[in-house]
Design an enzyme around this catalytic site. Sequence first.
Site, PDB file in Angstrom:
ATOM      1  N   ASP A 135      33.257  40.596  38.417  1.00 28.08           N
ATOM      2  CA  ASP A 135      34.313  40.212  39.366  1.00 28.08           C
ATOM      3  C   ASP A 135      35.648  40.241  38.624  1.00 28.08           C
ATOM      4  O   ASP A 135      35.697  40.060  37.402  1.00 28.08           O
ATOM      5  CB  ASP A 135      34.073  38.775  39.868  1.00 28.08           C
ATOM      6  CG  ASP A 135      32.990  38.699  40.937  1.00 28.08           C
ATOM      7  OD1 ASP A 135      32.619  39.745  41.495  1.00 28.08           O
ATOM      8  OD2 ASP A 135      32.514  37.576  41.202  1.00 28.08           O
ATOM      9  N   ARG A 186      34.428  48.277  42.750  1.00 25.55           N
ATOM     10  CA  ARG A 186      34.599  47.569  44.032  1.00 25.55           C
ATOM     11  C   ARG A 186      36.108  47.419  44.255  1.00 25.55           C
ATOM     12  O   ARG A 186      36.820  46.989  43.343  1.00 25.55           O
ATOM     13  CB  ARG A 186      33.968  46.185  43.967  1.00 25.55           C
ATOM     14  CG  ARG A 186      34.290  45.318  45.194  1.00 25.55           C
ATOM     15  CD  ARG A 186      34.051  43.839  44.958  1.00 25.55           C
ATOM     16  NE  ARG A 186      32.659  43.527  44.770  1.00 25.55           N
ATOM     17  CZ  ARG A 186      32.232  42.461  44.075  1.00 25.55           C
ATOM     18  NH1 ARG A 186      33.097  41.642  43.503  1.00 25.55           N
ATOM     19  NH2 ARG A 186      30.952  42.226  43.939  1.00 25.55           N
ATOM     20  N   LYS A 189      41.389  43.398  48.200  1.00 22.97           N
ATOM     21  CA  LYS A 189      42.838  43.167  48.303  1.00 22.97           C
ATOM     22  C   LYS A 189      43.327  42.287  47.147  1.00 22.97           C
ATOM     23  O   LYS A 189      44.402  42.492  46.620  1.00 22.97           O
ATOM     24  CB  LYS A 189      43.179  42.491  49.638  1.00 22.97           C
ATOM     25  CG  LYS A 189      42.986  43.403  50.830  1.00 22.97           C
ATOM     26  CD  LYS A 189      43.574  42.792  52.090  1.00 22.97           C
ATOM     27  CE  LYS A 189      43.256  43.655  53.295  1.00 22.97           C
ATOM     28  NZ  LYS A 189      43.836  43.127  54.544  1.00 22.97           N
ATOM     29  N   THR A 228      35.972  44.272  52.148  1.00 24.66           N
ATOM     30  CA  THR A 228      36.990  43.706  53.048  1.00 24.66           C
ATOM     31  C   THR A 228      36.361  43.304  54.376  1.00 24.66           C
ATOM     32  O   THR A 228      35.322  43.846  54.763  1.00 24.66           O
ATOM     33  CB  THR A 228      38.112  44.738  53.313  1.00 24.66           C
ATOM     34  OG1 THR A 228      39.124  44.127  54.124  1.00 24.66           O
ATOM     35  CG2 THR A 228      37.621  45.997  54.025  1.00 24.66           C
TER      36      THR A 228
HETATM   37  P1  FDA Z   1      42.357  39.880  55.109  1.00 23.58           P
HETATM   38  O1  FDA Z   1      42.619  38.706  54.221  1.00 23.58           O
HETATM   39  O2  FDA Z   1      43.521  40.614  55.674  1.00 23.58           O
HETATM   40  O3  FDA Z   1      41.385  39.443  56.262  1.00 23.58           O
HETATM   41  C1  FDA Z   1      41.033  40.258  57.349  1.00 23.58           C
HETATM   42  C2  FDA Z   1      40.313  39.410  58.363  1.00 23.58           C
HETATM   43  O4  FDA Z   1      39.048  38.998  57.821  1.00 23.58           O
HETATM   44  C3  FDA Z   1      41.022  38.103  58.689  1.00 23.58           C
HETATM   45  O5  FDA Z   1      41.927  38.271  59.734  1.00 23.58           O
HETATM   46  C4  FDA Z   1      39.883  37.207  59.069  1.00 23.58           C
HETATM   47  O6  FDA Z   1      39.522  37.407  60.400  1.00 23.58           O
HETATM   48  C5  FDA Z   1      38.764  37.675  58.177  1.00 23.58           C
HETATM   49  N1  FDA Z   1      38.739  36.844  56.945  1.00 23.58           N
HETATM   50  C6  FDA Z   1      39.244  37.154  55.745  1.00 23.58           C
HETATM   51  N2  FDA Z   1      39.031  36.151  54.856  1.00 23.58           N
HETATM   52  C7  FDA Z   1      38.401  35.190  55.548  1.00 23.58           C
HETATM   53  C8  FDA Z   1      37.927  33.913  55.213  1.00 23.58           C
HETATM   54  N3  FDA Z   1      38.039  33.428  53.998  1.00 23.58           N
HETATM   55  N4  FDA Z   1      37.310  33.189  56.181  1.00 23.58           N
HETATM   56  C9  FDA Z   1      37.162  33.672  57.442  1.00 23.58           C
HETATM   57  N5  FDA Z   1      37.608  34.891  57.812  1.00 23.58           N
HETATM   58  C10 FDA Z   1      38.217  35.625  56.896  1.00 23.58           C
HETATM   59  N6  FDA Z   1      38.941  39.065  45.120  1.00 23.58           N
HETATM   60  C11 FDA Z   1      39.298  39.115  43.807  1.00 23.58           C
HETATM   61  O7  FDA Z   1      40.456  38.856  43.471  1.00 23.58           O
HETATM   62  N7  FDA Z   1      38.354  39.457  42.869  1.00 23.58           N
HETATM   63  C12 FDA Z   1      37.068  39.782  43.189  1.00 23.58           C
HETATM   64  O8  FDA Z   1      36.269  40.075  42.311  1.00 23.58           O
HETATM   65  C13 FDA Z   1      36.710  39.740  44.566  1.00 23.58           C
HETATM   66  N8  FDA Z   1      35.439  40.050  44.969  1.00 23.58           N
HETATM   67  C14 FDA Z   1      35.146  40.170  46.314  1.00 23.58           C
HETATM   68  C15 FDA Z   1      33.908  40.625  46.740  1.00 23.58           C
HETATM   69  C16 FDA Z   1      33.659  40.829  48.091  1.00 23.58           C
HETATM   70  C17 FDA Z   1      32.323  41.342  48.530  1.00 23.58           C
HETATM   71  C18 FDA Z   1      34.684  40.553  49.051  1.00 23.58           C
HETATM   72  C19 FDA Z   1      34.481  40.802  50.513  1.00 23.58           C
HETATM   73  C20 FDA Z   1      35.893  40.063  48.636  1.00 23.58           C
HETATM   74  C21 FDA Z   1      36.146  39.839  47.283  1.00 23.58           C
HETATM   75  N9  FDA Z   1      37.365  39.337  46.858  1.00 23.58           N
HETATM   76  C22 FDA Z   1      37.681  39.378  45.515  1.00 23.58           C
HETATM   77  C23 FDA Z   1      38.293  38.698  47.832  1.00 23.58           C
HETATM   78  C24 FDA Z   1      39.353  39.650  48.340  1.00 23.58           C
HETATM   79  O9  FDA Z   1      40.275  39.930  47.323  1.00 23.58           O
HETATM   80  C25 FDA Z   1      40.106  39.033  49.536  1.00 23.58           C
HETATM   81  O10 FDA Z   1      40.749  37.859  49.127  1.00 23.58           O
HETATM   82  C26 FDA Z   1      39.221  38.706  50.726  1.00 23.58           C
HETATM   83  O11 FDA Z   1      38.254  39.694  50.922  1.00 23.58           O
HETATM   84  C27 FDA Z   1      40.064  38.594  52.012  1.00 23.58           C
HETATM   85  O12 FDA Z   1      40.712  39.812  52.258  1.00 23.58           O
HETATM   86  P2  FDA Z   1      40.247  40.863  53.375  1.00 23.58           P
HETATM   87  O13 FDA Z   1      40.186  42.192  52.698  1.00 23.58           O
HETATM   88  O14 FDA Z   1      39.014  40.439  54.033  1.00 23.58           O
HETATM   89  O15 FDA Z   1      41.477  40.981  54.360  1.00 23.58           O
END
Ligand code: FDA
Length: 309
Positions: A135, A186, A189, A228
């Site tokens: 990670d 991986r 964001k 994501t």
């Molecule tokens: P965004 O934040 O724009 O969210 C899109 C939509 O998804 C939101 O509108 C909401 O509906 C839903 N959503 C998102 N987060 C939510 C929450 N917490 N609860 C409920 N709904 C939510 N980061 C990092 O810095 N280092 C890492 O190693 C990882 N590893 C990792 C693994 C995996 C499998 C995932 C999915 C994510 C990570 N992350 C991570 C976290 C990543 O950086 C990011 O903070 C989150 O995925 C939220 O961003 P989204 O891409 O989902 O988009």
Amino acid sequence: MDWTTKLFRSLLLALAGNRAAEALALKYGLRLGADKFVAGETRAEALRTVKQLNANGLLATIDHLGEGIRHLSEAEAFRDEYLALLEDISQEEAKANVSLKPTQMGLALDPEAGYRNIREIVDKARALGNFVRLDMEDSRYTDATLQVARRLHAEGMGNVGVVIQAYLYRSEYDIRRLSSEKGNVRLVKGAYKEPKDKAYPKMSEVDIQFKRLIKRRLLSGLYTGIATHDEPIIEWTKRFVEVHQVPLHTFEFQMLYGIRMKLQEELAAEGYTVRCYVPYGRLWFPYFVRRLAERPANVAFLLKSLRKK
Ligand code: FDA
């Protein structure tokens, strides 16, 4: 994002590293609402969850929670837990790999000791035909983490991959470099509080860079996890894959346990590979608070569930 949401997010992210807040929260246990995002406190609970996800067509990556350690003895205990976890995954024939935080293995305290702990886990995973994802934590550890992966690759261990965070300005350079080294990546964001000189402050800019990185990776043919829950970006990726005839076996969607579970199953039913990130362990507080910070509505959910208890 308006300024109140930004401020709220910053406060929550500061709370994630606060020991007093963590100690208070741990008193309440997972009942605090964290059980929406955390599979349990034990390995057995995590594996039970993974088997259920597997039955619903999802793969998993299992994370034993813990970060910000103070002594190398803690890192050794975490390492041993991962070694046992890999054994259990194999014994139970669970469809899961593992994800770990490099600082949990001691990288911040003693980079060489951290490296050795990670190497032992990657070596064990290799023997069992499994894979380890490092990670990515905050930007103080980006170089050290990439360095560990590079060193392991140079030693012939291809079963380890890193995470690249779209919010960092440097990420396009890192992706280009990783592509020439054929690393498994991986893309996310980014979840940490970063200064303006390191990361795009605007979500719209992060999304643009995220798509740019997805495009580059998908066209490279190198295996990529697109992590994501952002539905417009997932839809955009599906269209991109179709137009450019990207083979489905060269990428997977990844999402967190407890978030958009229905969408995860729908994508799997459509024929995409989907991996669910399943965290477990006693030290769930910083992980939980980062999930709250990503979506302020989660705090309302938390308050509502506390009122019911
Ligand atoms: P965004 O934040 O724009 O969210 C899109 C939509 O998804 C939101 O509108 C909401 O509906 C839903 N959503 C998102 N987060 C939510 C929450 N917490 N609860 C409920 N709904 C939510 N980061 C990092 O810095 N280092 C890492 O190693 C990882 N590893 C990792 C693994 C995996 C499998 C995932 C999915 C994510 C990570 N992350 C991570 C976290 C990543 O950086 C990011 O903070 C989150 O995925 C939220 O961003 P989204 O891409 O989902 O988009």
